[in-house]
Design a protein around this motif. Structure first.
Motif, short mmCIF file in Angstrom:
data_model
loop_
_atom_site.label_atom_id
_atom_site.label_comp_id
_atom_site.label_asym_id
_atom_site.label_seq_id
_atom_site.Cartn_x
_atom_site.Cartn_y
_atom_site.Cartn_z
N UNK A 285 3.80 2.03 11.07
CA UNK A 285 5.21 2.25 10.73
C UNK A 285 5.32 2.82 9.32
N UNK A 286 6.14 3.82 9.17
CA UNK A 286 6.45 4.37 7.85
C UNK A 286 7.78 3.79 7.37
N UNK A 287 8.71 3.68 8.27
CA UNK A 287 10.03 3.12 7.96
C UNK A 287 10.13 1.75 8.62
N UNK A 288 9.45 0.76 8.05
CA UNK A 288 9.32 -0.55 8.69
C UNK A 288 10.66 -1.27 8.84
N UNK A 289 11.63 -0.96 7.99
CA UNK A 289 12.90 -1.67 8.03
C UNK A 289 13.88 -1.06 9.04
N UNK A 290 13.48 0.03 9.70
CA UNK A 290 14.38 0.63 10.67
C UNK A 290 14.66 -0.31 11.81
N UNK A 291 15.89 -0.33 12.26
CA UNK A 291 16.25 -1.14 13.41
C UNK A 291 15.54 -0.68 14.68
N UNK A 292 15.10 0.56 14.70
CA UNK A 292 14.37 1.05 15.88
C UNK A 292 13.07 0.29 16.10
N UNK A 293 12.54 -0.32 15.02
CA UNK A 293 11.25 -1.00 15.11
C UNK A 293 11.38 -2.51 14.99
N UNK B 167 10.29 19.15 5.14
CA UNK B 167 11.13 20.15 4.47
C UNK B 167 12.61 20.02 4.86
N UNK B 168 12.88 19.24 5.90
CA UNK B 168 14.25 19.11 6.40
C UNK B 168 14.86 17.82 5.86
N UNK B 169 15.84 17.89 4.95
CA UNK B 169 16.40 16.67 4.34
C UNK B 169 17.01 15.70 5.35
N UNK B 170 17.51 16.22 6.47
CA UNK B 170 18.18 15.35 7.45
C UNK B 170 17.21 14.55 8.30
N UNK B 171 15.91 14.89 8.24
CA UNK B 171 14.93 14.22 9.10
C UNK B 171 14.04 13.27 8.30
N UNK B 172 13.56 12.23 8.99
CA UNK B 172 12.60 11.30 8.39
C UNK B 172 11.53 10.97 9.43
N UNK B 173 10.28 11.00 8.99
CA UNK B 173 9.18 10.56 9.85
C UNK B 173 9.13 9.04 9.78
N UNK B 174 9.25 8.40 10.92
CA UNK B 174 9.41 6.96 10.97
C UNK B 174 8.14 6.21 11.38
N UNK B 175 7.27 6.88 12.13
CA UNK B 175 6.01 6.27 12.56
C UNK B 175 5.02 7.40 12.81
N UNK B 176 3.73 7.10 12.62
CA UNK B 176 2.71 8.13 12.76
C UNK B 176 1.38 7.49 13.14
N UNK B 177 0.39 8.34 13.42
CA UNK B 177 -0.95 7.92 13.79
C UNK B 177 -1.95 8.78 13.05
N UNK B 178 -3.04 8.18 12.58
CA UNK B 178 -4.08 8.96 11.91
C UNK B 178 -4.71 9.96 12.86
N UNK C 91 11.02 -6.13 15.78
CA UNK C 91 10.12 -6.82 16.69
C UNK C 91 8.74 -6.20 16.75
N UNK C 92 8.53 -5.05 16.10
CA UNK C 92 7.23 -4.39 16.11
C UNK C 92 6.24 -5.07 15.16
N UNK C 93 4.96 -4.99 15.51
CA UNK C 93 3.92 -5.31 14.56
C UNK C 93 3.72 -4.11 13.64
N UNK C 94 3.01 -4.31 12.53
CA UNK C 94 2.78 -3.22 11.59
C UNK C 94 1.96 -2.11 12.22
N UNK C 95 1.09 -2.47 13.15
CA UNK C 95 0.31 -1.50 13.91
C UNK C 95 0.60 -1.69 15.39
#
Length: 312
Positions: A172-180, A204-215, A182-186
């Protein structure tokens, strides 16, 4: 569902800080409740299987939901009977006068084509433009997510050197998001795609945020600031055997596919797959329905609404 408590109970602030849905007595007295109206644009060739998977994810909530299924009028489904499509699906002209609480746009097996080469691209663009005024929040999946990012924000997709197939670890990148909530950190999620989007384009887009990712799998969840658009690059709705079916289908076609990563026991296709993503698949749909649809959608759908963010 919300916890109803007295207006001034001290626990209220603590629970709200944890993104737990607390409804005060004052709000409960004035609340109007109705079923949520959810439209599913199913672009997958396996119509019935995809319907079942998404409905299963949506059903794990006490909210009452009314579902409508949408097809592209400019495309004829080849792997399903015409009777099924006529009986259960509507076309865009049949629904465009309506308003919906939520819209889900699925993936599609057209990712190696340029967006503009897809036969129903113009119609899909019409749906995505309409969604900005007629849908409270839209949830895009896999190719549908790439198509949405391209249409709404001009973000391109890139062809991978080899197909990304397997079950990958995410963070999680945005751990406090309501979308996540109940999620674990991984957590794990399946991917099955030949293309990707790049973080540097999204950033580059101010309106967007990356909320979760994978290596390994890259960008996973992207959201806009208002909560009206989410773009999920994987398939959290997949059944345990979906990747196996895709793998053995490609084997039978002589495509010599690589074994899906972290999926079969001991990475042996002769052994059973391991389910690692069911909890995640349940939570991401439930949280989207609860926090970004149910709690913020207007009672009368064609009313103007105040934008909502995770910080509200």
């Amino acid at each position: 569902m919300p916890i109803k408590i007295q207006n001034d109970l001290p626990a209220r602030k603590v629970l709200e800080d944890e993104h737990i849905f607390v409804m005060t007595e004052r709000r409960a007295l004035t609340q109007n409740i109705r079923p949520l109206q959810i439209l599913i644009l199913n672009l997958m060739p396996t119509k019935i299987e995809t319907e079942t998977q998404i409905l299963r994810c949506l059903s794990n909530t006490p909210l009452q939901i009314e579902i409508e299924l949408l097809q592209m009028e400019s495309h004829t489904a080849k792997n399903i009977s015409e009777e099924h499509m006529i009986t259960f699906y509507q076309t865009f002209p049949q629904v465009k006068h309506k308003w919906y609480d939520g819209l889900i746009i699925t993936g599609a097996p057209v990712e190696l084509m340029d967006f503009e080469e897809v036969e129903y691209w113009d119609e899909l663009c019409e749906v995505m433009e309409w969604s900005k005024t007629h849908v409270h929040s839209t949830f895009h999946i896999c190719w549908g997510a790439q198509a949405g990012l391209y249409y709404h924000y001009g973000i391109p997709k890139y062809i991978l050197d080899k197909k990304l197939s397997g079950v990958y670890k995410h963070y999680l990148i945005n751990e406090k998001s309501r979308l996540f909530r109940g999620f674990d950190s991984e957590f794990y999620a399946p991917h099955s795609r030949n293309t990707t989007v790049r973080a540097e384009d999204i950033e580059k887009i101010p309106d967007l945020k990356i909320m979760a990712a994978s290596d390994e799998a890259g960008v996973y969840v992207v959201g806009n600031q208002s909560g009206s658009q989410f773009f999920v690059m994987g398939h959290s709705e997949y059944d345990i055997d979906t990747l196996a079916k895709e793998y053995f289908r490609d084997v039978d076609k002589g495509l010599n596919p690589e074994v899906p990563v972290n999926y079969f026991e001991d990475d042996d296709p002769k052994k059973q797959p391991t389910m690692r993503w069911r909890a995640h698949g349940t939570w991401i749909y439930s949280n989207w329905l609860n926090y970004f649809v149910y709690q913020t959608t207007p009672y009368i759908l064609n009313e103007d609404v105040v934008t909502f963010t995770d910080e509200d």
